[in-house]
Design a protein around this motif. Structure first.
Motif, mmCIF file in Angstrom:
data_model
loop_
_atom_site.group_PDB
_atom_site.id
_atom_site.type_symbol
_atom_site.label_atom_id
_atom_site.label_comp_id
_atom_site.label_asym_id
_atom_site.label_seq_id
_atom_site.Cartn_x
_atom_site.Cartn_y
_atom_site.Cartn_z
ATOM 1 N N ASN A 186 56.522 -50.888 77.589
ATOM 2 C CA ASN A 186 56.555 -52.094 78.422
ATOM 3 C C ASN A 186 57.250 -53.259 77.718
ATOM 4 O OD1 ASN A 186 55.158 -50.873 80.542
ATOM 5 N ND2 ASN A 186 53.154 -51.423 79.707
ATOM 6 N N PHE A 187 57.204 -53.260 76.385
ATOM 7 C CA PHE A 187 57.841 -54.346 75.625
ATOM 8 C C PHE A 187 59.362 -54.209 75.575
ATOM 9 C CE2 PHE A 187 53.798 -54.990 72.995
ATOM 10 C CZ PHE A 187 53.484 -56.177 73.632
ATOM 11 N N VAL A 188 59.866 -52.980 75.611
ATOM 12 C CA VAL A 188 61.274 -52.729 75.280
ATOM 13 C C VAL A 188 62.235 -53.555 76.128
ATOM 14 C CG1 VAL A 188 63.103 -50.988 75.261
ATOM 15 C CG2 VAL A 188 60.843 -50.435 74.354
ATOM 16 N N ASP A 189 61.996 -53.654 77.417
ATOM 17 C CA ASP A 189 62.920 -54.377 78.296
ATOM 18 C C ASP A 189 62.652 -55.878 78.337
ATOM 19 O OD1 ASP A 189 64.437 -52.145 79.117
ATOM 20 O OD2 ASP A 189 62.839 -51.548 80.485
ATOM 21 N N LYS A 190 61.479 -56.308 77.866
ATOM 22 C CA LYS A 190 61.141 -57.736 77.915
ATOM 23 C C LYS A 190 61.415 -58.452 76.595
ATOM 24 C CE LYS A 190 56.831 -57.245 79.206
ATOM 25 N NZ LYS A 190 55.461 -57.612 79.647
ATOM 26 N N ALA A 191 61.277 -57.760 75.490
ATOM 27 C CA ALA A 191 61.412 -58.397 74.180
ATOM 28 C C ALA A 191 62.874 -58.642 73.828
ATOM 29 C CB ALA A 191 60.756 -57.526 73.110
ATOM 30 N N HIS A 214 64.267 -44.691 74.847
ATOM 31 C CA HIS A 214 64.283 -45.933 75.622
ATOM 32 C C HIS A 214 64.818 -47.089 74.758
ATOM 33 C CE1 HIS A 214 63.470 -48.304 79.062
ATOM 34 N NE2 HIS A 214 62.354 -48.881 78.623
ATOM 35 N N CYS A 215 64.401 -47.143 73.493
ATOM 36 C CA CYS A 215 64.871 -48.187 72.582
ATOM 37 C C CYS A 215 66.363 -48.039 72.303
ATOM 38 C CB CYS A 215 64.090 -48.131 71.273
ATOM 39 S SG CYS A 215 62.358 -48.612 71.397
ATOM 40 N N VAL A 216 66.815 -46.816 72.094
ATOM 41 C CA VAL A 216 68.232 -46.566 71.817
ATOM 42 C C VAL A 216 69.091 -47.064 72.977
ATOM 43 C CG1 VAL A 216 69.965 -44.728 71.631
ATOM 44 C CG2 VAL A 216 67.902 -44.659 70.214
#
Length: 586
Positions: A186-191, A214-216
């Motif tokens: 949930n953090f990946v796209d907001k942070a 997802h992070c890549v």
């Protein structure tokens, strides 16, 4: 409690054989209720082992940043396969070593070598092992001090879950790994993408393929440069990110920066900076025709190099201190992300603007605030302790923003400075010594930026402090060499005082007055008639009060949130130190 559980189970079994279905259902419900109550009590009793000092019967300790946390090996071994194997090995080894005293101690950095687990995160993790209940993250450790932040994806919030993930993965608690993986997704796209790197690293270390993928994808879509990727991410992931970028964004990069020769020259400059070899940097600049700005060398140094290297690069006078890179970041923005006070002050003293903003409207101080935990910012600094670096960075930047840019820096004005070189040195040495007494962390920073520690202390002062500190006199030193050495010391101390005036003007005024009016008398508190001694003691108390008031004014001008607590700046042992200085003058 065990008997109560056995009775409820027996009651349920008997009733199911001899009573009606309705009665059986009621009995089952009663049994379930008793089980819930029993487990709840068990959970609460075990939690007391963690939170109440009266119940401390721990048999081992885990050390985090120098702090010992008591643990109960039987509980951890029953809950975690990792701890079961660890304690079993240690118990077997202990059988061969008789006579050892004290609890076994384990360093967290050894238990989790691939990442960091802080005290607050570990206590939440430990509470789950003891009670089976997962506590909410403590706000002071998972929120930043940016008043405009929603705290749903700032660095402290992200980092707290990252630390919990490191603990859950390393200690093999699978249900927590699944839970925290969902939270990190949930953090990946907001942070911010810089914070996504820490999520990517924990996913890589914990072998969480979904989270890593997802992070890549997020990093590949970002504008993070290749230098940053290669410095902070494993190469196999960097290669994957580059492959995605090349396939989806082939025309988004400057062709000159993809030229192998151009890129190689820049990398050589960066490697020279990594080696702290500024002379080699100068040679490479002359040979390659590439400028410091072409290589974003000041940005690179602000991010990765020692503060002395940053100062040397600035002293070359060849770099634009307010140059923005492709992402719209100045070197000061980069230094704010690093949160190193010495680098920030070096940039400010060379003309870096604290008002410059990034493409998304972030200033250097807002960057620092978003990265600083409330716990670190508002924590009281004990007497004699250094101020927290994150808080120090914020206060320096706020002071710079509020400083009147037209006022300029005052020169050191004192009648004592009108004399010869030795008198100037004696005055400056004393003034800086008292600044270190009043404000230890701040004076240390100013001296570091001014490189005062690199110059030789005036023998007239150091020799008189104690016999062990007596500097040997070089009889072969020529007058011109001695004069050059003393001038170098004067310049460094003058710069230290100027930095103090710039960031702590009211405190500097108090120090000026003390040095000019009160210094001779207060060195001899025990001399004179009883009335004179009483007056001197009264003035001594007034001096301490003046320092506190001046300090409060400086805090107020920094928005009332200064990180330099008066408790760390005024010393209860000030009187004793004055006596030492008194002995130094005899």
């Amino acid at each position: 409690m065990a008997n109560l559980t056995e009775q409820s189970s027996s009651l349920t079994f008997t009733s199911s054989s001899y009573v009606s279905n309705g009665s059986s259902a009621a009995t089952v419900e009663v049994g379930n209720s008793l089980e819930v109550v029993s487990l709840s009590r068990l959970s609460c009793n075990l939690e007391r082992l963690l939170i109440e000092s009266d119940f401390d019967c721990s048999d081992a300790e885990i050390i985090i940043d120098g702090t010992a946390i008591g643990i109960h090996r039987c509980i951890l071994a029953a809950r975690s396969k990792f701890f079961h194997e660890l304690f079993s090995r240690d118990t077997a080894a202990a059988g061969e070593k008789k006579g050892e005293v004290g609890k076994p101690r384990y360093e967290m950095s050894d238990l989790v070598p691939s990442g960091r687990v802080g005290k607050e995160a570990f206590m939440v993790f430990l509470s789950y092992l003891y009670t089976g209940k997962l506590k909410a993250a403590p706000p002071e450790a998972s929120t930043c001090v940016d008043a405009m932040c929603a705290h749903d994806a700032c660095w402290p919030a992200v980092n707290f879950v990252v630390e919990l993930m490191y603990a859950s993965s390393a200690f093999q608690i699978s249900e927590l790994v699944s839970l925290f993986q969902r939270r990190l997704l949930n953090f990946v796209d907001k942070a911010l993408v810089e914070d996504v790197i820490s999520i990517l690293l924990v996913a890589f270390c914990s072998k969480l393929s979904q989270l890593q993928s997802h992070c890549v994808q997020r990093v590949a879509r970002s504008d993070l440069d290749n230098v940053t990727l290669e410095k902070e991410i494993p190469m196999e992931i960097v290669d994957e990110i580059k492959l995605i970028r090349n396939s989806t964004q082939p025309n988004d990069y400057d062709a000159s920066k993809l030229d192998p020769i151009y890129e190689k020259r820049i990398r050589r400059i960066h490697r020279a900076l990594d080696s702290d070899d500024v002379e080699l940097v100068k040679l490479l600049l002359n040979e390659s025709g590439i400028t410091l700005d072409d290589a974003y060398a000041l940005h690179y140094a602000a991010a990765y190099c020692d503060s002395k290297v940053v100062a040397e690069i600035l002293d070359m006078g060849l770099a634009n201190v307010n140059l923005k890179n492709d992402r719209g970041y100045t070197p000061l923005h980069i230094a704010a992300m690093r949160r190193e006070p010495a680098v920030i002050v070096s940039l400010l003293t060379k003309g870096a603007s604290a008002l410059e903003t990034t493409a998304d409207g972030q200033s250097a101080v807002s960057i620092c605030r978003r990265l600083t935990r409330a716990k670190d910012y508002y924590a009281k600094t004990e007497q004699g302790q250094e101020s927290n670096k994150d808080r120090l960075c914020i206060d320096i930047l706020e002071r710079e923003i509020r400083r009147n840019p037209l006022a300029g820096d005052k020169a050191v004005a004192s009648p004592l400075l009108a004399g010869d070189l030795h008198m100037k040195l004696l005055y400056l040495e004393n003034r800086v010594a008292f600044a270190r007494l009043f404000f230890p962390s701040e004076a240390k920073l100013a001296m570091e930026i001014a490189q005062a520690e690199a110059t030789t202390e005036f023998a007239g002062l150091s020799a008189s402090r104690s016999a062990s500190n007596l500097r040997e006199v070089d009889l072969n030193e020529t007058p011109s060499t001695q004069n050059k050495r003393l001038h170098s010391r004067v310049e460094a101390l003058m710069k230290t005082v100027e930095l103090g005036r710039r960031y702590f003007p009211h405190c500097s005024e108090v120090l000026d007055k003390f040095m000019e009016d009160d210094l001779p008398d207060l060195f001899y508190l025990q001399k004179g008639t009883p009335d004179e001694q009483r007056i001197k003691r009264m003035r001594f108390c007034e001096l301490k009060d003046d320092v506190r008031k001046a300090f409060s004014k400086d805090k107020a001008e920094s928005g009332g949130r200064s990180g330099f607590s008066s408790s760390s700046s005024s010393s209860s042992s000030f009187k004793g130190d004055l006596k030492k200085q008194k002995a130094a003058r005899k």
